[in-house]
Design a protein around this motif. Structure first.
Motif, short mmCIF file in Angstrom:
data_model
loop_
_atom_site.label_atom_id
_atom_site.label_comp_id
_atom_site.label_asym_id
_atom_site.label_seq_id
_atom_site.Cartn_x
_atom_site.Cartn_y
_atom_site.Cartn_z
N LEU A 188 0.83 -1.20 0.00
CA LEU A 188 0.00 0.00 0.00
C LEU A 188 0.87 1.25 0.00
O LEU A 188 0.59 2.22 -0.72
CB LEU A 188 -0.93 0.00 1.22
CG LEU A 188 -2.09 -0.99 1.17
CD1 LEU A 188 -2.82 -1.01 2.52
CD2 LEU A 188 -3.07 -0.65 0.05
N LEU A 189 1.93 1.23 0.81
CA LEU A 189 2.84 2.38 0.86
C LEU A 189 3.52 2.58 -0.49
O LEU A 189 3.66 3.71 -0.96
CB LEU A 189 3.88 2.16 1.95
CG LEU A 189 4.90 3.30 2.15
CD1 LEU A 189 4.18 4.58 2.53
CD2 LEU A 189 5.92 2.92 3.23
N LEU A 212 1.80 6.69 -6.69
CA LEU A 212 0.79 7.68 -7.04
C LEU A 212 1.30 9.09 -6.81
O LEU A 212 1.12 9.98 -7.65
CB LEU A 212 -0.47 7.43 -6.21
CG LEU A 212 -1.62 8.44 -6.41
CD1 LEU A 212 -2.08 8.45 -7.86
CD2 LEU A 212 -2.79 8.11 -5.48
N LEU A 213 1.96 9.30 -5.66
CA LEU A 213 2.50 10.62 -5.38
C LEU A 213 3.56 11.01 -6.40
O LEU A 213 3.62 12.16 -6.84
CB LEU A 213 3.11 10.64 -3.97
CG LEU A 213 2.12 10.64 -2.81
CD1 LEU A 213 2.86 10.50 -1.48
CD2 LEU A 213 1.27 11.91 -2.81
N GLU A 214 4.40 10.05 -6.78
CA GLU A 214 5.43 10.33 -7.78
C GLU A 214 4.79 10.72 -9.11
O GLU A 214 5.25 11.65 -9.79
CB GLU A 214 6.33 9.10 -7.97
CG GLU A 214 7.47 9.34 -8.93
CD GLU A 214 8.39 8.13 -9.03
OE1 GLU A 214 9.21 8.09 -9.97
OE2 GLU A 214 8.29 7.23 -8.19
N GLN A 221 5.17 14.28 -10.96
CA GLN A 221 5.59 14.40 -12.35
C GLN A 221 4.59 15.20 -13.17
O GLN A 221 4.97 16.04 -14.00
CB GLN A 221 5.77 13.00 -12.96
CG GLN A 221 6.96 12.24 -12.41
CD GLN A 221 7.04 10.82 -12.93
OE1 GLN A 221 6.10 10.32 -13.55
NE2 GLN A 221 8.16 10.15 -12.69
N GLN A 222 3.29 14.96 -12.92
CA GLN A 222 2.27 15.71 -13.63
C GLN A 222 2.33 17.19 -13.28
O GLN A 222 2.23 18.05 -14.16
CB GLN A 222 0.88 15.15 -13.30
CG GLN A 222 0.62 13.77 -13.88
CD GLN A 222 -0.71 13.20 -13.42
OE1 GLN A 222 -1.36 13.71 -12.50
NE2 GLN A 222 -1.13 12.11 -14.05
#
Length: 376
Positions: free
Chosen positions: A147-148, A154-156, A160-161
């Motif tokens: 999960l981490l 997702l955070l990465e 990037q976005q």
């Protein structure tokens, strides 16, 4: 502690987790495999991969993608340490935990297993409740790690976005500043496109990395942004400038540097260098600071070449376009004086590609004339 966060009497957390967990058991003894399978299935585990030959572990691992491996140490062909080494060599960021099952209790053996990548160990003969508790706790820890990892991924992706959005915003600012300088000068948007693409082409031929070539492509359109601050009477004067007027005109390099100062990012920092120094000359006779040779920033030396070349080969209200050969000859005569000689000699080898750029970003006048003729 809630049921969602703990194991009760060895039971895994949540029925769905029991059904989803994939467990691989590696042991050369069929009786041990059968016993472990019965114990695990009695607790609701359904996805169990039994491996008797340790040489098959890697292939079965890739196919089954287990969430947990129960691994015997003493086996023929490959022992448990060898299997641990093979798994470690995969460098899988989400490698499953490995619980070692062994009849050995010596400290050296257990430490070696833990150093080899084992997460935990059980000594044979093992207690059923202890086995299930360790399986449950290990699966919970692995699920938390996954999960981490997913959250970090997702955070990465979001970072990037966001970074891309910021870069696009910076690029939009650059392009709008470049457009603003066009409206105040006799230069055209096509000139900006030709010289910026020629600058990136030359940078690439000089061996610059792709990201640096992209920077010069996007920064070079702001080379004359300082002309925003030049009075119309001087900027748009049809005839030759007086000495005083020429001195004012030359301040566009300083004005451009002031506009772009303090941005704190690579794109606008390079744009500032170019705006400030693209009228410096290799022999030190340029302006505003009389820099010479390699003291002139490399991006500015590139733009000095591409800007002059396009100006010479383009038609203006005050002059006709030069032939490419004539422009090249003139610029070579000024190698080592106006232009960086190494860069210029590299540039003249690009004439075929430059012709493609000139054709791609040709002035739209002829197309407009043809369109008017069709209308009338």
């Amino acid at each position: 502690m809630s049921e969602a966060a703990s194991c009760h009497d060895g039971h895994p957390v949540g029925h769905d987790d029991v059904q989803a967990a994939r467990i691989m058991v590696v042991d050369d003894e069929p009786a041990n495999l059968k016993l472990l399978s019965l114990i695990l299935r009695s607790e609701g585990y359904r996805h169990i991969e039994l491996v008797q030959d340790p040489r098959e572990v890697l292939g079965r691992y890739r196919a089954a993608r287990p969430d947990l491996i129960l691994l015997d140490l003493n086996m023929p062909h490959l022992d448990g340490h060898d299997v641990l080494a093979q798994l470690a060599a995969l460098a899988d960021p989400l490698a499953p935990p490995v619980v070692v099952l062994t009849a050995q209790s010596g400290e050296e053996v257990l430490v070696r297993a833990l150093q080899g990548g084992a997460t935990d160990f059980l000594t044979k003969p093992y207690n059923r409740r202890e086995l299930l508790a360790r399986v449950c706790n290990t699966l919970m820890a692995h699920r938390g790690r996954r999960l981490l990892h997913d959250q970090n991924s997702l955070l990465e992706t979001l970072v990037q976005q966001r970074t891309q959005q910021l870069r696009q915003s910076q690029l939009d600012i650059v392009q709008r500043l470049g457009r603003a300088s066009e409206f105040r000068d006799n230069e055209t948007g096509q000139h900006i496109m030709r010289m910026s693409h020629a600058s990136a082409l030359l940078a690439a031929r000089l061996g610059w990395p792709p990201e640096a070539c992209e920077l010069v492509l996007n920064a070079s359109p702001m080379h004359d942004v300082g002309k925003i601050g030049i009075p119309d009477g001087i900027l748009l004067k049809p005839g030759p400038l007086t000495a005083d007027e020429r001195e004012v005109m030359q301040t566009h390099t300083l004005i451009g540097a002031q506009i772009l100062h303090g941005a704190g990012n690579e794109l606008l920092d390079m744009a500032r260098e170019i705006a400030l120094s693209h009228h410096e000359r290799w022999d030190g006779t340029g302006y505003p600071h009389g820099l010479a040779g390699e003291a002139i920033p490399a991006a500015a030396r590139i733009v000095a070449i591409t800007d002059v070349f396009d100006a010479l080969t383009s038609e203006r209200p005050y002059k006709k376009a030069w032939a490419v050969d004539d422009a090249v000859r003139y610029m070579l005569d000024n190698a080592g004086k106006h232009f960086d000689p190494t860069m210029l000699h590299c540039f003249v080898t690009l004439v075929p590609e430059l012709e493609q750029i000139r054709h791609r970003f040709a002035e739209p006048e002829h197309n407009a004339v043809r369109l008017l003729a069709d209308v009338h």
